[in-house]
Design an enzyme around this catalytic site. Sequence first.
Site, short mmCIF file in Angstrom:
data_model
loop_
_atom_site.label_atom_id
_atom_site.label_comp_id
_atom_site.label_asym_id
_atom_site.label_seq_id
_atom_site.Cartn_x
_atom_site.Cartn_y
_atom_site.Cartn_z
N TYR A 1 0.66 -1.29 -0.07
CA TYR A 1 0.12 -0.14 -0.26
C TYR A 1 1.08 1.39 -0.06
O TYR A 1 1.72 1.58 0.93
CB TYR A 1 -1.10 0.06 1.02
CG TYR A 1 -2.20 -1.04 1.13
CD1 TYR A 1 -3.47 -0.48 0.66
CD2 TYR A 1 -1.99 -2.29 1.36
CE1 TYR A 1 -4.32 -1.51 0.63
CE2 TYR A 1 -3.07 -3.19 1.20
CZ TYR A 1 -4.30 -2.54 0.71
OH TYR A 1 -5.25 -3.61 0.64
N HIS B 1 -16.80 -4.82 -3.24
CA HIS B 1 -15.18 -5.06 -3.24
C HIS B 1 -15.02 -6.17 -2.62
O HIS B 1 -15.44 -6.36 -1.46
CB HIS B 1 -14.55 -3.74 -2.83
CG HIS B 1 -13.11 -3.88 -2.92
ND1 HIS B 1 -12.07 -3.86 -3.85
CD2 HIS B 1 -12.26 -3.99 -1.75
CE1 HIS B 1 -11.13 -4.12 -3.50
NE2 HIS B 1 -11.05 -4.04 -2.35
#
Length: 670
Positions: free
Chosen positions: A281, A461
């Site tokens: 990330y 998602h």
Amino acid sequence: MLKIPLQLSSQDGIWPARFARRLHHHHQLAYHHHKQEQQQQQQQQQQQQAKQKQKQNGVQQGRSPTFMPVMLLLLMATLLTRPLSAFSNRLSDTKLHEIYLDDKEIKLSWMVDWYKQEVLFHLQNAFNEQHRWFYLGFSKRGGLADADICFFENQNGFFNAVTDTYTSPDGQWVRRDYQQDCEVFKMDEFTLAFRRKFDTCDPLDLRLHEGTMYVVWARGETELALEDHQFALPNVTAPHEAGVKMLQLLRADKILIPETELDHMEITLQEAPIPSQETTYWCHVQRLEGNLRRRHHIVQFEPLIRTPGIVHHMEVFHCEAGEHEEIPLYNGDCEQLPPRAKICSKVMVLWAMGAGTFTYPPEAGLPIGGPGFNPYVRLEVHFNNPEKQSGLVDNSGFRIKMSKTLRQYDAAVMELGLEYTDKMAIPPGQTAFPLSGYCVADCTRAALPATGIIIFGSQLHTHLRGVRVLTRHFRGEQELREVNRDDYYSNHFQEMRTLHYKPRVLPGDALVTTCYYNTKDDKTAALGGFSISDEMCVNYIHYYPATKLEVCKSSVSEETLENYFIYMKRTEHQHGVHLNGARSSNYRSIEWTQPRIDQLYTMYMQEPLSMQCNRSDGTRFEGRSSWEGVAATPVQIRIPIHRKLCPNYNPLWLKPLEKGDCDLLGECIY
């Protein structure tokens, strides 16, 4: 002149106004174009016949014939066969959806007639000189087994043969359907145009739906025995001669931006090196450029993906701080994000693999700028690098369009579903194991305005194992229409979808998001978490008017999970479970028999929750003394029967609920 409302509102939600009324202006426009250009006599006769039929239907149903949708067919022909004025193009652009099947030549266009419950299809360049046949159809997940296919045939230069077929369970054979539902209204060497009902009431046809649909297509030069009841499915392997496309077929009208003067801004990474590891990330804290002293509304955002296949999803978070407060700039792994930058947590825009440009409805926009606005944001990008490639650099991000003209409502984003935590697990060997995340009534009662909110967009998602996602809407004991549902969800096609029906969520309503996972290939339990090898269950909803509620998610309560592991160790004799050990290790040490899987499912469905009813800064709303141990919303287990409205409905059409083909709720999805 009679003014026709664009929307009809209710306590439950906002529906687009009656389909026929919405098309009234289009009908007039198409009519005047036909008059002005003096179409050929044959077209005039067809139009007159359509009007007569329209009038008869209108009298029978008590409606004015002017508003009946029969002119949609003429409108589509007008759009696809000749140029229109700029004004008419803007009107018609909202109805017409397009995609290239082969990415360069074969163009599929379609229009959804919600009133008549049918879709009109138009194909360009399906045939060329050597092709003898072309097929277009639908399958459940992109394979050719049990597919629903329309075959179109060129017989010595005569394009007049069409056959409705279906394929065998092994995908090897094509069989002629006893009920022919491929209704062609134009077919030549350049064009195929046909229509299909949403539901043909034919058990051998696939029902068209609002989730992800898989379009299969192919063309070939060999001669087929279409007159036979059964023939071998042609084996076409060339990429420009066959393929599969994922799309949302029954989709809302496209949204046009009414403002003519827009400002543009790009928020992107700056030469970010992609680490040679599976999951990263990456965070880039930056100061927004441009004049934001004046308040704007974001009306559209577009993803800029510079490293396709590696960039999995992205989010832009605003730094909720004082107008003149400095936030440290940063460009690196999010795990080393400076503490002061963690205040950058209010979601602005987001994207996931498969999504495209998102446009806000004309009545709402995402606020940005103005007095008191801090100009710092954090762009977070999830890199999925399973091959652990090195030397890659990324500059992905967003292009944003903003308007100085403020709209009626401020829009916002809210997260529904499950916390990102290893408190939730999915046993191995499952076809479609469900996990549910709750936005309970106490949270909406504490956070939403009295008139509620309108949800106009939704992005579902999961990570790699997700096969179906839905969000259900409850008001007391009554279940209302679902917010969003995708029975054939793919993590490679995570669109931000504008909703055709826009539900109104009132204080005291509950929203339950359920994700179904396939773990047939797993040897141990899959856990919730941030890594691509972990799982998520989220519905990002776009709504108005904006509130302070940003996260309404849940997980099983700490006490419940502690008692579960005690039970596994002392009663089920799972000696790998350690009462003070890591949750992930405990889950993965369990030998998953069917009774233990059922016990886990029952615990998740019935036991108390740990709730996140959070503002963007992570603080909880004050609706309860504690958000730990909250009762889960009771969810009625039901088996949907989609074809109950068919006149000759036969319950035997439903597939048997065989173990391995269906999930724990008795719903077959494969």
